[in-house]
Design an enzyme around this catalytic site. Structure first.
Site, PDB file in Angstrom:
ATOM      1  N   ALA A  30       5.704  -1.854   1.138  1.00  0.00           N
ATOM      2  CA  ALA A  30       5.911  -0.514   0.514  1.00  0.00           C
ATOM      3  C   ALA A  30       6.354   0.493   1.034  1.00  0.00           C
ATOM      4  O   ALA A  30       7.008   1.558   0.799  1.00  0.00           O
ATOM      5  CB  ALA A  30       4.694   0.005  -0.147  1.00  0.00           C
ATOM      6  N   ASP A 110      10.735  -2.562  -6.407  1.00  0.00           N
ATOM      7  CA  ASP A 110      11.876  -1.697  -6.418  1.00  0.00           C
ATOM      8  C   ASP A 110      13.256  -1.852  -6.443  1.00  0.00           C
ATOM      9  O   ASP A 110      14.055  -1.043  -6.950  1.00  0.00           O
ATOM     10  CB  ASP A 110      11.447  -0.290  -5.840  1.00  0.00           C
ATOM     11  CG  ASP A 110      11.671  -0.580  -4.428  1.00  0.00           C
ATOM     12  OD1 ASP A 110      12.332  -1.549  -3.928  1.00  0.00           O
ATOM     13  OD2 ASP A 110      10.730  -0.053  -3.475  1.00  0.00           O
ATOM     14  N   HIS A 125       6.743 -10.176  -4.948  1.00  0.00           N
ATOM     15  CA  HIS A 125       5.865  -9.796  -5.641  1.00  0.00           C
ATOM     16  C   HIS A 125       6.794  -9.518  -6.947  1.00  0.00           C
ATOM     17  O   HIS A 125       5.953  -8.765  -7.814  1.00  0.00           O
ATOM     18  CB  HIS A 125       5.153  -8.613  -5.348  1.00  0.00           C
ATOM     19  CG  HIS A 125       4.129  -8.771  -4.585  1.00  0.00           C
ATOM     20  ND1 HIS A 125       3.355  -7.841  -3.748  1.00  0.00           N
ATOM     21  CD2 HIS A 125       3.777 -10.014  -3.945  1.00  0.00           C
ATOM     22  CE1 HIS A 125       2.602  -8.412  -2.809  1.00  0.00           C
ATOM     23  NE2 HIS A 125       2.688  -9.606  -2.910  1.00  0.00           N
ATOM     24  N   CYS A 136       7.325 -17.224 -23.691  1.00  0.00           N
ATOM     25  CA  CYS A 136       8.554 -18.064 -23.607  1.00  0.00           C
ATOM     26  C   CYS A 136       9.337 -17.801 -22.447  1.00  0.00           C
ATOM     27  O   CYS A 136      10.432 -18.581 -22.125  1.00  0.00           O
ATOM     28  CB  CYS A 136       9.433 -17.573 -24.791  1.00  0.00           C
ATOM     29  SG  CYS A 136      10.313 -16.052 -24.706  1.00  0.00           S
TER      30      CYS A 136
HETATM   31  P1  NAD Z   1       0.580  -0.652   1.851  1.00  0.00           P
HETATM   32  O1  NAD Z   1       0.393   0.380   0.970  1.00  0.00           O
HETATM   33  O2  NAD Z   1      -0.412  -1.601   2.229  1.00  0.00           O
HETATM   34  O3  NAD Z   1       1.148  -0.179   3.442  1.00  0.00           O
HETATM   35  C1  NAD Z   1       2.453   0.427   3.408  1.00  0.00           C
HETATM   36  C2  NAD Z   1       2.296   0.742   4.972  1.00  0.00           C
HETATM   37  O4  NAD Z   1       3.492   1.500   5.311  1.00  0.00           O
HETATM   38  C3  NAD Z   1       1.108   1.823   5.447  1.00  0.00           C
HETATM   39  O5  NAD Z   1       0.495   1.151   6.441  1.00  0.00           O
HETATM   40  C4  NAD Z   1       2.023   2.840   6.076  1.00  0.00           C
HETATM   41  O6  NAD Z   1       1.216   3.450   7.298  1.00  0.00           O
HETATM   42  C5  NAD Z   1       3.354   2.536   6.055  1.00  0.00           C
HETATM   43  N1  NAD Z   1       4.224   3.650   5.722  1.00  0.00           N
HETATM   44  C6  NAD Z   1       4.311   4.286   4.677  1.00  0.00           C
HETATM   45  N2  NAD Z   1       5.364   5.131   4.416  1.00  0.00           N
HETATM   46  C7  NAD Z   1       5.922   4.969   5.883  1.00  0.00           C
HETATM   47  C8  NAD Z   1       7.091   5.464   6.352  1.00  0.00           C
HETATM   48  N3  NAD Z   1       8.000   6.388   5.789  1.00  0.00           N
HETATM   49  N4  NAD Z   1       7.333   5.267   7.822  1.00  0.00           N
HETATM   50  C9  NAD Z   1       6.654   4.270   8.412  1.00  0.00           C
HETATM   51  N5  NAD Z   1       5.405   3.753   7.802  1.00  0.00           N
HETATM   52  C10 NAD Z   1       5.146   3.923   6.464  1.00  0.00           C
HETATM   53  O7  NAD Z   1       1.891  -1.681   1.488  1.00  0.00           O
HETATM   54  P2  NAD Z   1       2.047  -3.118   1.209  1.00  0.00           P
HETATM   55  O8  NAD Z   1       1.607  -3.766   2.311  1.00  0.00           O
HETATM   56  O9  NAD Z   1       3.432  -3.553   1.113  1.00  0.00           O
HETATM   57  O10 NAD Z   1       1.161  -3.654  -0.047  1.00  0.00           O
HETATM   58  C11 NAD Z   1       1.243  -2.730  -1.172  1.00  0.00           C
HETATM   59  C12 NAD Z   1       1.538  -3.908  -2.281  1.00  0.00           C
HETATM   60  O11 NAD Z   1       2.149  -3.029  -3.395  1.00  0.00           O
HETATM   61  C13 NAD Z   1       3.030  -4.645  -2.025  1.00  0.00           C
HETATM   62  O12 NAD Z   1       2.664  -5.852  -2.034  1.00  0.00           O
HETATM   63  C14 NAD Z   1       3.927  -4.366  -3.390  1.00  0.00           C
HETATM   64  O13 NAD Z   1       3.872  -5.176  -3.872  1.00  0.00           O
HETATM   65  C15 NAD Z   1       3.244  -3.224  -3.969  1.00  0.00           C
HETATM   66  N6  NAD Z   1       4.029  -1.921  -3.840  1.00  0.00           N
HETATM   67  C16 NAD Z   1       5.319  -1.962  -4.011  1.00  0.00           C
HETATM   68  C17 NAD Z   1       5.967  -0.531  -4.068  1.00  0.00           C
HETATM   69  C18 NAD Z   1       7.558  -0.721  -4.141  1.00  0.00           C
HETATM   70  O14 NAD Z   1       8.133  -1.692  -4.715  1.00  0.00           O
HETATM   71  N7  NAD Z   1       8.190   0.201  -3.409  1.00  0.00           N
HETATM   72  C19 NAD Z   1       5.387   0.530  -3.916  1.00  0.00           C
HETATM   73  C20 NAD Z   1       3.914   0.475  -4.093  1.00  0.00           C
HETATM   74  C21 NAD Z   1       3.387  -0.659  -3.815  1.00  0.00           C
HETATM   75 ZN    ZN Z   2       8.739 -14.650 -25.706  1.00  0.00          ZN
END
Ligand code: NAD
Ligand code: ZN
Length: 258
Positions: A30, A110, A125, A136
């Site tokens: 994320a 996203d 994910h 279906c």
């Molecule tokens: P997380 O939220 O656990 O970790 C995100 C990490 O990114 C944090 O450790 C933070 O320090 C770091 N971070 C955030 N912004 C930053 C930046 N600009 N520069 C440097 N570091 C930065 O995310 P995760 O481990 O991916 O787990 C969350 C789950 O949630 C994912 O598996 C995903 O499926 C889902 N998710 C997806 C989205 C998306 O698609 N954009 C958004 C939120 C959550």
């Molecule tokens: Zn259906």
């Protein structure tokens, strides 16, 4: 143990490793999308601070839970709908087109990697930009169904079979897509450079992929603002902003080769 840095010399080191790599693989969480305005999960103000999580079993079993899930999706979708790829996504797409990067494995839902032009994207994910029928398997565009939900304040039934519609994302308690998962571990094993970008690396398979890559001989680079449990095993840890870091490494690559 790698010391966390975010300076020219760390950018140059990674640029050199990228230039030398035969199979470089990026794994993103994320954090790579927060600079596009999409909140992450675990930072303060992140998604978990805001919503109660509807787990998969509950979604299957209860119409109330399905309604709550759709209500949350209807609110959170605005974050996605208006987001555009940032410098981080763009640099990864460019590296792939230049033959420097083999694939992006992502936990993100996203589609910003694809929008930036990345071709080989393994989604662990799923995607929030599609709706899938659990009964279906039919898939739909998200906007018309969200509009219907808002209009009726009721979860729309599958237009094809009347079944249960859900975002084409993987919920807690739901199995990850086996093919993408299998291919991701195969890539981690073959990689000689593995970049873990914007993930806290605390849930599976995020915690395992970089560890496996390292065990199979890859150089491991972690790019993340906050520390992760795998920092100790990394060859290089770059903190600060992901967009700035990837743009910095890209600039160092250009300088190196011109
Ligand atoms: P997380 O939220 O656990 O970790 C995100 C990490 O990114 C944090 O450790 C933070 O320090 C770091 N971070 C955030 N912004 C930053 C930046 N600009 N520069 C440097 N570091 C930065 O995310 P995760 O481990 O991916 O787990 C969350 C789950 O949630 C994912 O598996 C995903 O499926 C889902 N998710 C997806 C989205 C998306 O698609 N954009 C958004 C939120 C959550
Ligand atoms: Zn259906």
């Amino acid at each position: 143990m790698a010391r966390t840095t975010a300076d020219e010399s760390s950018y140059q080191t990674l640029a050199r490793w990228l230039a030398d790599a035969k199979i470089a693989v990026a794994f993103t969480g994320a954090g790579i999308s927060t600079e596009s305005g999409i909140p992450d999960f675990r930072s303060p103000g992140g998604i978990w601070a805001k919503y109660r999580v509807v787990e998969y079993q509950e979604f299957l079993a209860s119409a109330d839970a399905r309604h709550e899930y759709w209500r949350q999706k209807s609110e959170a979708h605005a974050d996605f709908a208006d987001a555009a790829p940032n410098a981080g996504h763009q640099v990864l797409a460019r590296w792939e087109s230049q033959g420097r990067l083999t694939a992006v494995i992502t936990q993100n839902i996203d589609e910003l990697h694809q929008q930036a032009g990345s071709q080989r994207v393994l989604e662990l994910h799923g995607t929030a930009r599609r709706i899938a029928c659990l009964d279906c398997g039919e898939r739909y565009e998200v906007e018309p169904l969200l509009a219907e939900f808002r209009r009726e304040n009721a979860v729309p039934p599958c237009p094809a079979c009347g079944g249960r519609l859900k975002s084409a994302t993987i919920s807690f308690g739901q199995m990850l897509p086996p093919e993408a998962l299998h291919e991701s571990f195969a890539l981690a094993k073959r990689a000689d450079l593995f970049l873990a970008i914007g993930s806290s690396l605390v849930v599976e398979p995020a915690a395992s992929l970089p560890r496996v890559a390292k065990e199979y001989g890859a150089r491991l680079v972690i790019i993340n603002r906050d520390p992760t449990p795998l920092d100790d095993r990394a060859d290089l840890v770059i903190g600060g902003s992901i967009g700035a870091a990837l743009a910095g490494v890209d600039a160092a690559l250009e300088l190196k080769e011109n």
